[in-house]
Design a protein around this motif. Structure first.
Motif, mmCIF file in Angstrom:
data_model
loop_
_atom_site.group_PDB
_atom_site.id
_atom_site.type_symbol
_atom_site.label_atom_id
_atom_site.label_comp_id
_atom_site.label_asym_id
_atom_site.label_seq_id
_atom_site.Cartn_x
_atom_site.Cartn_y
_atom_site.Cartn_z
ATOM 1 N N MET A 158 0.836 -1.030 -0.007
ATOM 2 C CA MET A 158 0.141 0.041 0.172
ATOM 3 C C MET A 158 0.973 1.185 0.023
ATOM 4 O O MET A 158 1.898 1.337 0.684
ATOM 5 C CB MET A 158 -0.920 -0.210 1.278
ATOM 6 N N MET A 159 0.441 2.158 -0.925
ATOM 7 C CA MET A 159 1.313 3.334 -0.828
ATOM 8 C C MET A 159 0.379 4.448 -0.891
ATOM 9 O O MET A 159 -0.634 4.805 -1.526
ATOM 10 C CB MET A 159 2.138 3.667 -2.224
ATOM 11 N N LYS A 160 0.750 5.590 0.127
ATOM 12 C CA LYS A 160 -0.224 6.516 0.271
ATOM 13 C C LYS A 160 0.260 7.782 -0.373
ATOM 14 O O LYS A 160 1.532 7.976 -0.863
ATOM 15 C CB LYS A 160 -0.211 7.080 1.823
ATOM 16 N N SER A 161 -0.890 8.494 -0.702
ATOM 17 C CA SER A 161 -0.653 9.899 -1.545
ATOM 18 C C SER A 161 -1.863 10.825 -1.285
ATOM 19 O O SER A 161 -2.649 10.333 -0.587
ATOM 20 C CB SER A 161 -0.516 9.485 -3.174
ATOM 21 N N GLU A 162 -1.435 12.119 -1.351
ATOM 22 C CA GLU A 162 -2.347 13.222 -1.183
ATOM 23 C C GLU A 162 -2.863 13.594 -2.438
ATOM 24 O O GLU A 162 -1.917 14.042 -3.350
ATOM 25 C CB GLU A 162 -1.624 14.168 -0.522
ATOM 26 N N PRO A 163 -4.043 13.139 -2.768
ATOM 27 C CA PRO A 163 -4.621 13.488 -4.090
ATOM 28 C C PRO A 163 -4.521 15.111 -4.388
ATOM 29 O O PRO A 163 -4.140 15.416 -5.678
ATOM 30 C CB PRO A 163 -6.126 13.373 -4.043
ATOM 31 N N ASP A 164 -4.375 16.020 -3.636
ATOM 32 C CA ASP A 164 -3.956 17.193 -3.733
ATOM 33 C C ASP A 164 -2.854 17.611 -4.506
ATOM 34 O O ASP A 164 -2.569 18.350 -5.304
ATOM 35 C CB ASP A 164 -4.066 18.360 -2.670
#
Length: 156
Positions: A9-15
DNA sequence: GCCAACGTTGGC
DNA sequence: GCCAACGTTGGC
């Protein structure tokens, strides 16, 4: 060594850079990770072809937004050498890089974002070690077992 | 915008 | 090597 496909799983900030951005560019060096544990997973654990769930954090509905795959072995994150980058690390050298990344390739968006709120309902089934629902965990890159992957995808 | 939880830094 | 201070993450 096991040949079984690994999952992450890799997190990202959609903004900043979300699944839509990944879809647009196709493949992206996953730069800016500045946490040793997350780095170690990329550097030591990931192999080309591994499955990746892209999670959107810091947004209105945090949750799993899409699927991707690991598209390269780990290599030094260029932004650590760039004084103009916000990810610049003055203690990193080309001889001894501190931060590594992998390329991540877009596969598909999920039919819907699977909200964290909903995932929390499966905390017991996912297990204590699951970093997404573990109390206080802020890891941005972490492993997902085949069973967890299957369960999460079944919620789509 | 708030703030709890966490990781890192640096003084001692 | 301890631990307080600080900065960051990320849900709410």
């Amino acid at each position: 060594m096991s040949k079984a496909k690994r999952y992450w799983m890799m997190k990202s900030e959609p903004d900043a850079f979300g699944i839509d951005d990944l879809e647009r560019v196709g493949t992206e060096p996953w730069n800016g990770v500045r946490n040793y544990q997350a780095r170690n997973f990329m550097r030591d654990g990931m192999r080309v072809g591994d499955g990746v769930m892209i999670y959107h954090s810091n947004c209105k509905v945090p949750g799993i937004a899409g699927l991707a795959r690991v598209a390269s072995i780990a290599y030094p994150d260029e932004t650590q050498f760039d004084p103009k980058s916000k990810y610049f690390d003055e203690k990193a050298t080309r001889e001894q890089p501190r931060w590594f990344l992998v390329d991540v390739a877009f596969e598909r968006k999920l039919k819907r974002v699977i909200p964290l709120e909903e995932i929390r309902g499966y905390t017991d089934a996912l297990g204590e070690g699951f970093a997404l629902t573990a109390k206080g965990s802020r890891l941005s890159v972490f492993p997902v077992t085949a069973a967890q992957w299957k369960l999460l995808l079944s919620l789509e």
